[in-house]
Design a protein around this motif. Structure first.
Motif, PDB file in Angstrom:
ATOM      1  N   THR A   3       0.862  -1.183   0.000  1.00 32.71           N
ATOM      2  CA  THR A   3       0.000   0.000   0.000  1.00 32.71           C
ATOM      3  C   THR A   3       0.894   1.227   0.000  1.00 32.71           C
ATOM      4  O   THR A   3       1.977   1.226   0.576  1.00 32.71           O
ATOM      5  CB  THR A   3      -0.926   0.036   1.232  1.00 32.71           C
ATOM      6  OG1 THR A   3      -0.124   0.032   2.410  1.00 32.71           O
ATOM      7  CG2 THR A   3      -1.865  -1.151   1.242  1.00 32.71           C
ATOM      8  N   PHE A   4       0.445   2.245  -0.674  1.00 35.39           N
ATOM      9  CA  PHE A   4       1.201   3.480  -0.772  1.00 35.39           C
ATOM     10  C   PHE A   4       0.391   4.583  -0.106  1.00 35.39           C
ATOM     11  O   PHE A   4      -0.783   4.741  -0.401  1.00 35.39           O
ATOM     12  CB  PHE A   4       1.441   3.848  -2.244  1.00 35.39           C
ATOM     13  CG  PHE A   4       2.280   2.827  -2.965  1.00 35.39           C
ATOM     14  CD1 PHE A   4       3.663   2.927  -2.945  1.00 35.39           C
ATOM     15  CD2 PHE A   4       1.693   1.781  -3.644  1.00 35.39           C
ATOM     16  CE1 PHE A   4       4.441   1.999  -3.599  1.00 35.39           C
ATOM     17  CE2 PHE A   4       2.463   0.841  -4.305  1.00 35.39           C
ATOM     18  CZ  PHE A   4       3.844   0.946  -4.283  1.00 35.39           C
ATOM     19  N   PRO A   5       1.032   5.326   0.803  1.00 32.32           N
ATOM     20  CA  PRO A   5       0.288   6.429   1.427  1.00 32.32           C
ATOM     21  C   PRO A   5      -0.089   7.473   0.386  1.00 32.32           C
ATOM     22  O   PRO A   5       0.607   7.648  -0.601  1.00 32.32           O
ATOM     23  CB  PRO A   5       1.270   6.996   2.452  1.00 32.32           C
ATOM     24  CG  PRO A   5       2.621   6.560   1.985  1.00 32.32           C
ATOM     25  CD  PRO A   5       2.418   5.286   1.211  1.00 32.32           C
ATOM     26  N   GLU A   6      -1.182   8.129   0.646  1.00 31.81           N
ATOM     27  CA  GLU A   6      -1.610   9.188  -0.265  1.00 31.81           C
ATOM     28  C   GLU A   6      -0.718  10.414  -0.082  1.00 31.81           C
ATOM     29  O   GLU A   6      -0.181  10.654   0.985  1.00 31.81           O
ATOM     30  CB  GLU A   6      -3.063   9.583   0.023  1.00 31.81           C
ATOM     31  CG  GLU A   6      -4.055   8.515  -0.325  1.00 31.81           C
ATOM     32  CD  GLU A   6      -5.467   8.923   0.004  1.00 31.81           C
ATOM     33  OE1 GLU A   6      -6.318   8.829  -0.885  1.00 31.81           O
ATOM     34  OE2 GLU A   6      -5.716   9.330   1.152  1.00 31.81           O
ATOM     35  N   HIS A   7      -0.585  11.176  -1.148  1.00 30.53           N
ATOM     36  CA  HIS A   7       0.063  12.477  -1.067  1.00 30.53           C
ATOM     37  C   HIS A   7      -1.009  13.470  -0.621  1.00 30.53           C
ATOM     38  O   HIS A   7      -2.150  13.397  -1.066  1.00 30.53           O
ATOM     39  CB  HIS A   7       0.605  12.920  -2.429  1.00 30.53           C
ATOM     40  CG  HIS A   7       1.621  12.007  -3.004  1.00 30.53           C
ATOM     41  ND1 HIS A   7       2.862  11.799  -2.431  1.00 30.53           N
ATOM     42  CD2 HIS A   7       1.588  11.232  -4.116  1.00 30.53           C
ATOM     43  CE1 HIS A   7       3.548  10.941  -3.175  1.00 30.53           C
ATOM     44  NE2 HIS A   7       2.790  10.583  -4.201  1.00 30.53           N
ATOM     45  N   TYR A  62      -6.191  14.970  -1.551  1.00 30.35           N
ATOM     46  CA  TYR A  62      -5.484  13.704  -1.428  1.00 30.35           C
ATOM     47  C   TYR A  62      -5.294  13.101  -2.813  1.00 30.35           C
ATOM     48  O   TYR A  62      -6.240  13.040  -3.597  1.00 30.35           O
ATOM     49  CB  TYR A  62      -6.273  12.750  -0.532  1.00 30.35           C
ATOM     50  CG  TYR A  62      -6.477  13.339   0.838  1.00 30.35           C
ATOM     51  CD1 TYR A  62      -5.503  13.206   1.824  1.00 30.35           C
ATOM     52  CD2 TYR A  62      -7.628  14.069   1.133  1.00 30.35           C
ATOM     53  CE1 TYR A  62      -5.672  13.782   3.070  1.00 30.35           C
ATOM     54  CE2 TYR A  62      -7.798  14.641   2.387  1.00 30.35           C
ATOM     55  CZ  TYR A  62      -6.827  14.491   3.346  1.00 30.35           C
ATOM     56  OH  TYR A  62      -6.992  15.066   4.584  1.00 30.35           O
ATOM     57  N   GLY A  65      -0.867   7.677  -3.893  1.00 34.37           N
ATOM     58  CA  GLY A  65       0.518   7.571  -3.474  1.00 34.37           C
ATOM     59  C   GLY A  65       1.395   6.833  -4.464  1.00 34.37           C
ATOM     60  O   GLY A  65       2.618   6.851  -4.350  1.00 34.37           O
TER      61      GLY A  65
END
Length: 114
Positions: A3-7, A62, A65
Motif C-alpha cells: 500500500t502506498f500512502p496518499e500524497h 489527497y 501515493g
C-alpha cells in the motif's frame, strides 16, 4: 499487497473558487467512486460550504501515493484549470497556491543556517 500512502496537498486561495473546487471534486468522487483527474482520491476543508466569498480558504487534496509527487501536483494543477474554465473563474484560479504537505518544512530545513 503493498500500500502506498496518499500524497496530501494544500490548496490556498479565494474561498469562492475553492468552494467550487470542493463541490466539484467531492461530487465526482462520491458519485463515481473513482479518482478525479486520474489522481485525486479525496478532498476536505474546514472552510467549505457557506463561505464568505471575500475571504481565502484552505483545502486538503489527497492524491494517489503510487504517483510521483511532482506528477500528482501537475494533475491537480490541471484539475484546477479545468474547473476554472468550466465555471469562468480564471482570475480566481490564478491566485490559488498548491503545496505538497511537508514541502514548506523541507524548504525551511534546507534554508536554515548552520
Amino acid at each position: 499487497m503493498d500500500t502506498f500512502p496518499e500524497h496530501v496537498f494544500l490548496l490556498e486561495g479565494a474561498a469562492s473558487f475553492l468552494d467550487v473546487v470542493y463541490e466539484t471534486i467531492e461530487a465526482h468522487v462520491r458519485r463515481t467512486g473513482e479518482e478525479y483527474e486520474q489522481v485525486i482520491t479525496g478532498i476536505e476543508g474546514a472552510d467549505v460550504g457557506d463561505v464568505d466569498h471575500e475571504s481565502t480558504a484552505v483545502l486538503y487534496v489527497y492524491a494517489l501515493g503510487t504517483v510521483e509527487p511532482e506528477e500528482a501536483k501537475a494533475w491537480i494543477e490541471r484539475a484546477l484549470d479545468r474547473i476554472a474554465d468550466d465555471h469562468n473563474m480564471d482570475l480566481s484560479r490564478a491566485g490559488v497556491q498548491v503545496t505538497r504537505e511537508g514541502e514548506l518544512e523541507e524548504e525551511e530545513g534546507t534554508n536554515e543556517e548552520v
